[in-house]
Design a protein around this motif. Structure first.
Motif, PDB file in Angstrom:
ATOM      1  N   GLY A   1       3.213  13.889   7.147  1.00 22.86           N
ATOM      2  CA  GLY A   1       3.505  14.535   5.877  1.00 22.86           C
ATOM      3  C   GLY A   1       2.314  15.277   5.314  1.00 22.86           C
ATOM      4  N   ILE A   2       2.582  16.010   4.239  1.00 20.75           N
ATOM      5  CA  ILE A   2       1.566  16.794   3.535  1.00 20.75           C
ATOM      6  C   ILE A   2       1.471  16.259   2.116  1.00 20.75           C
ATOM      7  N   ALA A   3       0.267  15.915   1.693  1.00 22.34           N
ATOM      8  CA  ALA A   3       0.034  15.472   0.324  1.00 22.34           C
ATOM      9  C   ALA A   3      -0.911  16.444  -0.368  1.00 22.34           C
ATOM     10  N   ILE A   4      -0.643  16.711  -1.640  1.00 20.30           N
ATOM     11  CA  ILE A   4      -1.527  17.530  -2.460  1.00 20.30           C
ATOM     12  C   ILE A   4      -2.043  16.664  -3.601  1.00 20.30           C
ATOM     13  N   TRP A   5      -3.050  17.172  -4.327  1.00 19.85           N
ATOM     14  CA  TRP A   5      -3.557  16.479  -5.502  1.00 19.85           C
ATOM     15  C   TRP A   5      -2.806  17.030  -6.708  1.00 19.85           C
ATOM     16  N   GLY A   6      -1.836  16.279  -7.192  1.00 18.51           N
ATOM     17  CA  GLY A   6      -1.021  16.720  -8.303  1.00 18.51           C
ATOM     18  C   GLY A   6      -1.532  16.220  -9.643  1.00 18.51           C
ATOM     19  N   ASN A   7      -0.742  16.424 -10.686  1.00 19.62           N
ATOM     20  CA  ASN A   7      -1.136  16.005 -12.037  1.00 19.62           C
ATOM     21  C   ASN A   7      -1.293  14.497 -12.159  1.00 19.62           C
ATOM     22  N   ARG A   8      -0.550  13.755 -11.323  1.00 19.51           N
ATOM     23  CA  ARG A   8      -0.620  12.293 -11.384  1.00 19.51           C
ATOM     24  C   ARG A   8      -1.321  11.699 -10.176  1.00 19.51           C
ATOM     25  N   GLY A   9      -1.968  12.537  -9.373  1.00 20.82           N
ATOM     26  CA  GLY A   9      -2.690  12.036  -8.218  1.00 20.82           C
ATOM     27  C   GLY A   9      -2.083  12.514  -6.913  1.00 20.82           C
ATOM     28  N   PRO A  10      -2.345  11.809  -5.801  1.00 21.85           N
ATOM     29  CA  PRO A  10      -1.846  12.232  -4.483  1.00 21.85           C
ATOM     30  C   PRO A  10      -0.319  12.275  -4.462  1.00 21.85           C
ATOM     31  N   THR A  11       0.232  13.430  -4.108  1.00 25.03           N
ATOM     32  CA  THR A  11       1.678  13.633  -4.168  1.00 25.03           C
ATOM     33  C   THR A  11       2.168  14.241  -2.864  1.00 25.03           C
ATOM     34  N   PHE A  12       3.175  13.627  -2.242  1.00 22.56           N
ATOM     35  CA  PHE A  12       3.719  14.159  -0.993  1.00 22.56           C
ATOM     36  C   PHE A  12       4.719  15.275  -1.303  1.00 22.56           C
ATOM     37  N   VAL A  13       4.521  16.399  -0.634  1.00 25.43           N
ATOM     38  CA  VAL A  13       5.395  17.550  -0.852  1.00 25.43           C
ATOM     39  C   VAL A  13       6.199  17.912   0.398  1.00 25.43           C
ATOM     40  N   ARG A  14       5.821  17.392   1.560  1.00 28.93           N
ATOM     41  CA  ARG A  14       6.571  17.627   2.798  1.00 28.93           C
ATOM     42  C   ARG A  14       6.493  16.379   3.661  1.00 28.93           C
ATOM     43  N   LEU A  15       7.590  16.051   4.331  1.00 28.46           N
ATOM     44  CA  LEU A  15       7.632  14.942   5.275  1.00 28.46           C
ATOM     45  C   LEU A  15       8.414  15.372   6.505  1.00 28.46           C
ATOM     46  N   GLU A  16       7.961  14.934   7.660  1.00 32.41           N
ATOM     47  CA  GLU A  16       8.645  15.222   8.928  1.00 32.41           C
ATOM     48  C   GLU A  16       8.741  13.919   9.706  1.00 32.41           C
ATOM     49  N   GLU A  17       9.964  13.463   9.928  1.00 32.91           N
ATOM     50  CA  GLU A  17      10.150  12.208  10.647  1.00 32.91           C
ATOM     51  C   GLU A  17       9.790  12.362  12.111  1.00 32.91           C
ATOM     52  N   GLY A  18       9.158  11.330  12.657  1.00 35.14           N
ATOM     53  CA  GLY A  18       8.803  11.313  14.060  1.00 35.14           C
ATOM     54  C   GLY A  18       9.826  10.562  14.880  1.00 35.14           C
ATOM     55  N   PRO A  19       9.574  10.421  16.176  1.00 36.70           N
ATOM     56  CA  PRO A  19      10.525   9.727  17.048  1.00 36.70           C
ATOM     57  C   PRO A  19      10.633   8.236  16.750  1.00 36.70           C
ATOM     58  N   THR A  20       9.604   7.657  16.106  1.00 38.20           N
ATOM     59  CA  THR A  20       9.632   6.235  15.761  1.00 38.20           C
ATOM     60  C   THR A  20      10.019   6.082  14.300  1.00 38.20           C
ATOM     61  N   ALA A  21      11.081   5.331  14.043  1.00 38.94           N
ATOM     62  CA  ALA A  21      11.542   5.144  12.661  1.00 38.94           C
ATOM     63  C   ALA A  21      10.540   4.299  11.884  1.00 38.94           C
ATOM     64  N   VAL A  22      10.285   4.679  10.639  1.00 38.90           N
ATOM     65  CA  VAL A  22       9.410   3.908   9.767  1.00 38.90           C
ATOM     66  C   VAL A  22      10.137   3.707   8.439  1.00 38.90           C
ATOM     67  N   HIS A  23      10.266   2.447   8.033  1.00 35.92           N
ATOM     68  CA  HIS A  23      11.056   2.112   6.852  1.00 35.92           C
ATOM     69  C   HIS A  23      10.136   2.028   5.625  1.00 35.92           C
ATOM     70  N   VAL A  24       9.861   3.194   5.064  1.00 34.69           N
ATOM     71  CA  VAL A  24       9.026   3.291   3.872  1.00 34.69           C
ATOM     72  C   VAL A  24       9.765   4.164   2.867  1.00 34.69           C
ATOM     73  N   ASN A  25       9.745   3.753   1.609  1.00 32.78           N
ATOM     74  CA  ASN A  25      10.442   4.510   0.573  1.00 32.78           C
ATOM     75  C   ASN A  25       9.609   5.728   0.184  1.00 32.78           C
TER      76      ASN A  25
END
Length: 266
Positions: free
Chosen positions: A116-140
């Motif tokens: 994923g891609i994180a930027i420094w937003g108004n409230r801190g580190p913020t994810f703006v893009r995510l790309e799932e890989g071949p291995t599933a990861v159960h994170v909210n």
């Protein structure tokens, strides 16, 4: 033979053919960029792998175009006004999130995990893009998720490179009270700055490992964090691991496209 001035060169060959003299002269511009400072004719020619006599006519022409200028006092050659204008325009046109987003699918396959891609937003580190890989990861995680500064790899990466007052303000908002950066955390951030890499095992989510590498712009400022997230049993947290090297390689390539100078070897 082509008639009426038409070029009968095959399409593929015509697209790949260049003007050799421009490519040769361009080595002088590349040498100045790599050096990062004005240079005497002799040194500049040597770095461009040509003789001073061969280099001088190119420098004269580049001077007329304002790509290069010569200091009248020292005689050293440096980048000119047009080169600076081109650089500034290039920086204005570069969108780090757009450039990095195009790399995410291939990066997810190379790392084998969600990236994923994180930027420094108004409230801190913020994810703006995510790309799932071949291995599933159960994170909210989803677009717009704000993550912890202390408890995530991307958060620690931003803490290492962002202005201190902004980091303290975000930490204060997270804790709900005045905070300081303890010596142990300060030492950890120093290591992150030196290696340009951050990793955390069992951070905010048990059983999950995260890696992060910074992307810098032409002003030397960190603009985004590239992050990989996966099960701790699978994802190697070390900087020398295959996943980390793929992440770092992608981040360094994006930094170069953003105009950043190469990092010194760690």
């Amino acid at each position: 033979m082509a008639e009426n001035g038409d070029d009968d060169t095959p399409e593929g060959a015509r697209e790949s053919r260049g003007i050799q003299s421009i490519e040769v002269g361009g080595r002088l511009l590349l040498a100045l960029v790599h050096a990062g400072r004005p240079m005497p004719l002799k040194d500049l020619a040597r770095e461009a792998d040509m003789t001073p006599a061969k280099a001088h006519p190119y420098l004269v022409s580049f001077g007329k175009l304002k790509l290069i200028e010569q200091d009248p006092a020292s005689g050293r050659y440096g980048l000119g006004a047009l080169a600076l204008q081109l650089g500034l325009i290039g920086l204005q046109q570069s969108d780090p999130v757009r450039l990095a987003s195009a790399e995410l699918p291939a990066l997810a396959l190379a790392v084998g995990q969600t990236v994923g891609i994180a930027i420094w937003g108004n409230r801190g580190p913020t994810f703006v893009r995510l790309e799932e890989g071949p291995t599933a990861v159960h994170v909210n995680m989803r677009h717009g998720t704000v993550v912890s500064v202390r408890g995530t790899a991307s958060g620690r990466l931003f803490a290492a490179f962002m202005p201190r007052d902004e980091v303290l303000a975000t930490l204060r908002a997270e804790a709900g009270k005045a905070v300081r950066i303890e010596p142990a955390f300060e030492a950890e951030l120093a290591g992150v700055r030196e290696q340009r890499f951050s990793s955390i095992v069992d951070g905010t989510v048990r059983g999950i490992t995260a890696l992060a590498a910074p992307v810098f712009d032409g002003f030397g400022e960190m603009v985004i964090a590239l992050t990989a997230i996966g099960p701790s049993a699978i994802l190697d947290p070390s900087r020398d691991g295959a996943a980390a090297q793929a992440l770092i390689g992608c981040a360094e390539g994006l930094s170069r496209r953003m105009g950043a100078r190469p990092a010194a070897p760690t």
